[in-house]
Design a protein around this motif. Structure first.
Motif, PDB file in Angstrom:
ATOM      1  N   ILE A   4      -6.878  -0.373   6.198  1.00  0.00           N
ATOM      2  CA  ILE A   4      -6.414  -1.733   6.551  1.00  0.00           C
ATOM      3  C   ILE A   4      -6.190  -1.817   8.062  1.00  0.00           C
ATOM      4  N   PHE A   5      -5.564  -0.796   8.623  1.00  0.00           N
ATOM      5  CA  PHE A   5      -5.367  -0.804  10.075  1.00  0.00           C
ATOM      6  C   PHE A   5      -6.722  -0.893  10.783  1.00  0.00           C
ATOM      7  N   ALA A   6      -7.712  -0.176  10.235  1.00  0.00           N
ATOM      8  CA  ALA A   6      -9.039  -0.210  10.855  1.00  0.00           C
ATOM      9  C   ALA A   6      -9.623  -1.617  10.762  1.00  0.00           C
ATOM     10  N   ALA A   7      -9.468  -2.269   9.583  1.00  0.00           N
ATOM     11  CA  ALA A   7      -9.979  -3.638   9.433  1.00  0.00           C
ATOM     12  C   ALA A   7      -9.278  -4.583  10.407  1.00  0.00           C
ATOM     13  N   LEU A   8      -8.050  -4.245  10.782  1.00  0.00           N
ATOM     14  CA  LEU A   8      -7.297  -5.058  11.745  1.00  0.00           C
ATOM     15  C   LEU A   8      -7.606  -4.644  13.186  1.00  0.00           C
ATOM     16  N   ILE A  10       0.870  -1.179   0.000  1.00  0.00           N
ATOM     17  CA  ILE A  10       0.000   0.000   0.000  1.00  0.00           C
ATOM     18  C   ILE A  10       0.907   1.230   0.000  1.00  0.00           C
ATOM     19  N   HIS A  11       0.612   2.213  -0.843  1.00  0.00           N
ATOM     20  CA  HIS A  11       1.479   3.401  -0.820  1.00  0.00           C
ATOM     21  C   HIS A  11       0.678   4.671  -0.527  1.00  0.00           C
ATOM     22  N   ARG A  12      -0.603   4.486  -0.168  1.00  0.00           N
ATOM     23  CA  ARG A  12      -1.417   5.661   0.167  1.00  0.00           C
ATOM     24  C   ARG A  12      -1.861   5.571   1.611  1.00  0.00           C
ATOM     25  N   ARG A  13      -1.768   6.705   2.302  1.00  0.00           N
ATOM     26  CA  ARG A  13      -2.142   6.772   3.717  1.00  0.00           C
ATOM     27  C   ARG A  13      -3.568   6.295   3.975  1.00  0.00           C
ATOM     28  N   GLU A  14      -4.506   6.768   3.122  1.00  0.00           N
ATOM     29  CA  GLU A  14      -5.921   6.476   3.406  1.00  0.00           C
ATOM     30  C   GLU A  14      -6.175   4.969   3.391  1.00  0.00           C
TER      31      GLU A  14
END
Ligand code: ASP
Length: 622
Positions: free
Chosen positions: A519-523, A510-514
């Motif tokens: 993904i962090f949220a899904a985790l 992934i190269h975009r912050r959003e």
């Protein structure tokens, strides 16, 4: 090692300089009459008549026989210089098992350079020595042919990998060994800071984030022979510290990364042997799980999993009624004994199955239907029957379908497991290996790419955990499912497998912050947590990150497989034992109180004794 010395060997060993002018293992009939000065270790001394002795002299290149007439005390492993003249061995005394077996060195003058105590084990390749002793005296173990050959192969493989990467325009960049801890980062080796008591560096598990930052830095094509450290339980294919060919590239697709890595690993296989290595195959994760029951398929042999779910659905056999039924065909094993079948069943249970169905494939006797039924077998048309208690009540069409689905031949044994899909696949995949896997040294190496991994695995509590690592780009078609059905999202991650061993993994990142934050949220990582753990990467992404992806190849595993070794310790000069100890140096050891004080460390009495703990110094910062 000695077998192929000669023209190629000379180039490999380089000029024998300094105290000698020839290598032991390179002397041939063509050298007859040449004066030579050799240096090495006495491998063996044999009396030859009253004065003469045969001395087998060994150096890195091999062994040569020297005929010595001296009173000097010469014993095994003494280090000597021998000057003499090369001569053809007398008629009938050649040794075809030795590369130098047609010659010997005569009229020898011997100088003892260093005496040696009797070694604690025979350095002869034939002597079986327990591992603790080998590692305690690793410097002696390294004198054996096997270790010399393995370490030289390792060097050739690393050199081939480097040459391939450089040919493809990659730049080697070294990343730090002292890296930053990640909160809850398990399995990291911690390094206490002397200047900042209570603070720690960690040794990198991989240069993952550093190499991504190099892409933000415009490096474009990076590689490194990277030392990585993970404080995990050790196994045959795992050490605390290992070397990987670490790769990252910008503006590249998954196919580009795979092509670059394929070039490097095929180049490595080419230096290891003359065998033709087939091009790297590709399987999707789904295909691999379906056909081999694992994402690390050993494709050197058949016995692929057959799906019997449809074939047995209408069989009425309760033991086979399940969401998934997987089978393997074991060629020619119809005669397997009942006790062996019982132990295979026990093994299947141990692996998590409820039981194991077995069928002997026998020729159908068209004219003895009743006899067949009495034996529990059913005739199949005019060809094949299945002999098994379970087949007794099966309709001929079901038997027919089983035979067709497995491709069974008369004389085969069929084994099947019914259960949840994951169990049926995993158990049959493991039994396939246990019943069919050839030794690692057999046949040409077979590389396989596994693609389209799921992005997340299901964690113990049903939550999503990253199947690879959290920087992996989802499959573009599946991004819409991130919130609604994360477990079905495919990733742009790929593994490389060699002869059933996972050689490495990689992904498009992934190269975009959003997207990274989604993904962090899904985790279930909160924004604060994500910032605390990976803030410096997210910050870097604010300043123009190129699309990028990469890979890491486990070099120790690669060399072990190419050397035909089942344990990576055989291709590492100074490995740790299974319990993480080094019997030669005694590491890990306690630190002196003064050193602990300087590091600001108080060792708690209840903690594991540092001298015995494979995890290194226990305790906590004050
Ligand atoms: N950092 C990963 C690993 O060490 C490999 C990669 O994704 O490049 O397994």
């Amino acid at each position: 090692m000695t077998g192929d010395a000669g023209a190629a060997g000379e180039a490999r060993d380089g000029r024998p300089f300094g105290l000698r002018d020839h290598w032991c293992g390179e002397l041939r009939l063509a050298d007859e009459g040449a004066p030579v000065r050799l240096c090495g270790w006495v491998a063996r001394v044999r009396a030859h008549g009253s004065h003469l002795r045969f001395v087998d002299l060994r150096d890195r290149s091999g062994i040569v026989q020297c005929v010595v007439d001296t009173d000097a005390d010469l014993r095994s492993e003494y280090v000597v210089a021998i000057s003499g003249t090369v001569g053809a061995r007398p008629e009938g005394t050649s040794n075809p098992n030795l590369a130098t077996g047609d010659v010997e060195v005569r009229d020898c003058a011997v100088e003892v350079l260093s005496e040696a105590e009797p070694p604690p084990f025979q350095l002869d390749e034939r002597a079986e020595v327990d591992e603790a002793t080998r590692l305690r005296y690793r410097y002696l173990d390294l004198r054996r042919d096997r270790m010399v050959a393995n370490l030289r192969l390792r060097a050739s493989v690393m050199s081939a990998l480097r040459r391939s990467m450089e040919r493809q325009g990659f730049t080697e960049v070294e990343t730090p060994l002292l890296w930053t801890p990640t909160p809850e980062g398990a399995r990291e080796f911690a390094v206490p800071s002397r200047l900042h008591h209570g603070s720690f560096y960690v040794l990198p598990q991989s240069p993952q984030i550093a190499k991504q930052l190099l892409m933000v830095g415009g490096m474009d094509r990076y590689y490194q022979m990277a030392k990585c450290l993970r404080d995990e339980d050790l196994r045959a294919d795992r050490q605390f510290e290992f070397t990987q060919l670490d790769v990252e590239m910008s503006f590249a697709t998954q196919q580009d990364v795979m092509a670059v890595v394929s070039d490097a690993v095929l180049a490595a296989a080419a230096v290891a042997s003359d065998r033709e290595v087939p091009p790297v195959a590709t399987l999707t994760w789904q295909e691999s799980m379906e056909r081999y029951g694992t994402d690390k398929p050993d494709v050197r042999f058949g016995m692929e999993l057959a799906d019997l779910t449809g074939a047995v659905a209408a069989s009425g056999v309760a033991a086979l009624s399940a969401p998934c039924v997987k089978a393997i065909r074991v060629p020619g094993e119809a005669g397997t004994t009942r006790s062996r079948l019982d132990s295979l069943t026990a093994r299947a249970r141990q692996l998590g199955a409820k039981g194991l169905a077995w069928f002997r494939v026998v020729p159908a006797k068209a004219d003895s239907e009743d006899a067949g039924a009495a034996l529990g077998s059913r005739p199949l048309g005019s060809r094949l029957s299945l002999d098994s208690p379970l087949a007794r009540h099966m309709a001929p069409t079901v038997i027919d379908d089983i035979v067709t689905a497995t491709g069974a031949q008369a004389g085969d044994l069929l084994l099947a497991v019914a259960g949840p899909t994951a169990t049926a696949r995993a158990v049959m995949g493991q039994l396939r290996l246990e019943l069919g896997r050839p030794p690692l040294s057999e046949g040409a190496p077979r590389y396989v790419w596994i693609t389209d991994f799921p992005l997340f695995d299901e964690g113990p509590d049903g939550t999503a955990v990253p199947a690879h690592h959290p920087f992996t780009m989802p499959h573009p078609d599946d991004v819409v499912l991130l919130d609604s059905d994360p477990l079905s999202v495919r990733s742009q991650a790929y593994d490389l497998v060699l002869n059933g061993w996972e050689l490495g993994s990689g992904s498009i990142r992934i190269h975009r912050r959003e997207l990274q934050q989604r993904i962090f949220a899904a985790l279930k990582l909160s924004a604060e947590e994500a910032q605390a753990r990976f803030g410096f990467l997210l910050d870097a992404f604010r300043y123009g990150a190129p699309p990028h992806g990469g890979f890491a190849v486990g070099v120790d595993r690669l060399v072990a497989i190419l050397a035909g070794e089942e344990n990576i310790r055989e291709v590492i000069a100074f490995p740790k034992t299974q319990s993480g100890a080094d019997p030669m140096t005694g590491a890990p050891k306690e630190l002196a109180p003064g050193a602990l004080r300087e590091l600001g460390i108080l060792v708690g009495r209840a903690g594991p004794a540092a001298g015995r703990s494979p995890a290194g110094p226990g305790g906590s910062a004050p």
